[in-house]
Structure formats: structure tokens, C-alpha cells
Design a protein around this motif. Structure first.
Motif: not given
Length: 277
Positions: A173-175, A179
């Protein structure tokens, strides 16, 4: 951990031997050679720092409890903090074989930091202002969200480490990655911004021509919703940002998986490698 172990178990002995060098084995085993303090001493110091806040909260809420005030609320906090102290102690006494000594220490340090953070919010379970059920529900759900966020970010970090170390192509997950990377920086900026507003909100509101008494609470609530909730989630990741060592975790897990093969490769005796008599 189950998902992580599934991906790690798919790494073959051939890939492990080809990728992991002697320096990786020694990092998992010994870490920094030039340590000023022994790992045992550092573990004691970390434990004392970790249990200091929950122990203090147990004492404070126990005093209120003896006074007959907020019996149920105080009892919940005391139980929660005692469970955190017990869990911290479990991590302290959990032993690792010599070949995983530094690996175990890093996991221990990170675990204590996470529990210390959760301990701070566990105090909210005993808040008695307003509707107790609402306050309890909010803080209980918040703690569950924190635990879930830790789990998802840690899984994502492990997959990224597997991809980097063993040249795999697992989906991440890039998010979550972004984050985590901005957590430390954004917290500093957000805290400074909020502190600046709190110290100067009266003249800021005067510049807007709004009534301070009518507007201040509304603005505070908006700031709490817009900035406060995301800020809490980002702050949650500070222990992960600074203390979680995904690369070391992956190397340690793989070496543990093929412990005997790597022992033979490094010519350690079984006593040196596994400990014991």
C-alpha cells in the motif's frame, strides 16, 4: 503475523543463502559492535521507562477508588494499565537464542514503545466528564483503531522489506508507506500550528471580525475534527517510524526458519548459536 509468516515461509533456502550475507547474520545476532551499554541493561532501562506511566496511573486511579469515587470507571483503567504492565513484562522476560539476540532486542524495544503509547490513551477509558458510556466507547474504539493501524502498517513494511531484500513483487500500500514516512515531520508541523493557534486565537479571531465567545468553541471543535483525528493516527505511527526495523525483522525470521543451515554456514557451535548447556 500469520499473513507475514506465509510470505516469509515462501522464501526458499536457496534464495535465503544467496541473498543473506555474513553481515546480515551478525546484525541479527549482535547488532552494533560499539554499544556503550549491554543489551540487558538497555532492556531494563526501557522497561522501567515503559512501566512508569501505567504504574503511576494505577496508583492515581487506585487512590480515587479507595475514596469511593467513579468505582467502575477507575477499575477499568486500573485493569487496562495492569494488563499493559503485564504485557510489557512478558516482552522483557521473553528470551531469544543467541543468534537472534539483537533481533529480539529490537522487537522488544518497539513493543514497549507501542504499549506505552496505548497506555496513555487507556486513561481515557476512565473519563467521567459528560456521558461516561460515550467517552468509554470513543477511547475504546480509538485504541482498537490504533492496534489495527499498527498491524496494517507493520504488514506493509514487512512486504516492502521482502520485496527489497529478496527481489519479490508482493503488492504493498503506497498510502500506508507515505503516511509512515511523513509521520514524524507532519506531527511536528501540526503540533506547532495548533500550539500557535491556541496561543494566538483571540487576535486571529478579532482579525476575522467574528465574536470570540461565539466562534472560539466552534473553531476549536473544527480543528479537533479536521486536524486532531488524523494527527492522532499519525502520532500512533511514531514508534513504528523510529523503532520498527522491518529489514532486520525479515532477515531474522528467515534465519530463524533455516537456523541450522545458517549455523553450519557460520561455523558456530550449537551452544554459541542456540545457547544453553
Amino acid at each position: 503475523m500469520k499473513k507475514e509468516n506465509e510470505f516469509l515461509s515462501s522464501i526458499s533456502l536457496e534464495d535465503a543463502k544467496k541473498t543473506l550475507k555474513l553481515k546480515d547474520i551478525y546484525e541479527v545476532m549482535k547488532g552494533d559492535k560499539d554499544q556503550n551499554f549491554s543489551i540487558e541493561l538497555k532492556k531494563i532501562i526501557i522497561l522501567l521507562l515503559g512501566v512508569s506511566f501505567p504504574f503511576l496511573m494505577v496508583c492515581i486511579f487506585a487512590i480515587d477508588l479507595t475514596g469511593g469515587r467513579f468505582i467502575f470507571a477507575n477499575s477499568i483503567v486500573i485493569i487496562a494499565e495492569l494488563l499493559i504492565i503485564i504485557w510489557m513484562s512478558y516482552h522483557f522476560f521473553k528470551t531469544y537464542p543467541p543468534f537472534l539476540r539483537n533481533y529480539g532486542y529490537k522487537i522488544y524495544s518497539y513493543s514497549i514503545a507501542k504499549l506505552a503509547y496505548i497506555s496513555y490513551f487507556a486513561v481515557g477509558l476512565g473519563m467521567t466528564k459528560g456521558n461516561y458510556i460515550i467517552n468509554f466507547s470513543v477511547f475504546f474504539i480509538t485504541i482498537l483503531v490504533f492496534l489495527y493501524l499498527y498491524k496494517k502498517v507493520e504488514e506493509n513494511m514487512v512486504l516492502e522489506a521482502i520485496n527489497n531484500i529478496f527481489n519479490q513483487n508482493y503488492k504493498t500500500s503506497k498510502v500506508l508507506t507515505i503516511t509512515l514516512k511523513i509521520s514524524g515531520f507532519s506531527v511536528v508541523i501540526a503540533l506547532l500550528s495548533m500550539q500557535f493557534y491556541r496561543m494566538n486565537k483571540f487576535w486571529i479571531l478579532n482579525l476575522t471580525g467574528e465574536n470570540v465567545g461565539a466562534t472560539s468553541n466552534v473553531v476549536d471543535d473544527m480543528i479537533g475534527i479536521v486536524f486532531g483525528i488524523p494527527l492522532l493516527l499519525i502520532i500512533t505511527l511514531i514508534p513504528t517510524f523510529f523503532l520498527s526495523k522491518a529489514n532486520l525483522f525479515v532477515r531474522g525470521k528467515v534465519i530463524k526458519q533455516y537456523a541450522e543451515e545458517f549455523r553450519a554456514r557460520t561455523n558456530f557451535t550449537k551452544k554459541e548459536w542456540y545457547g544453553g548447556k
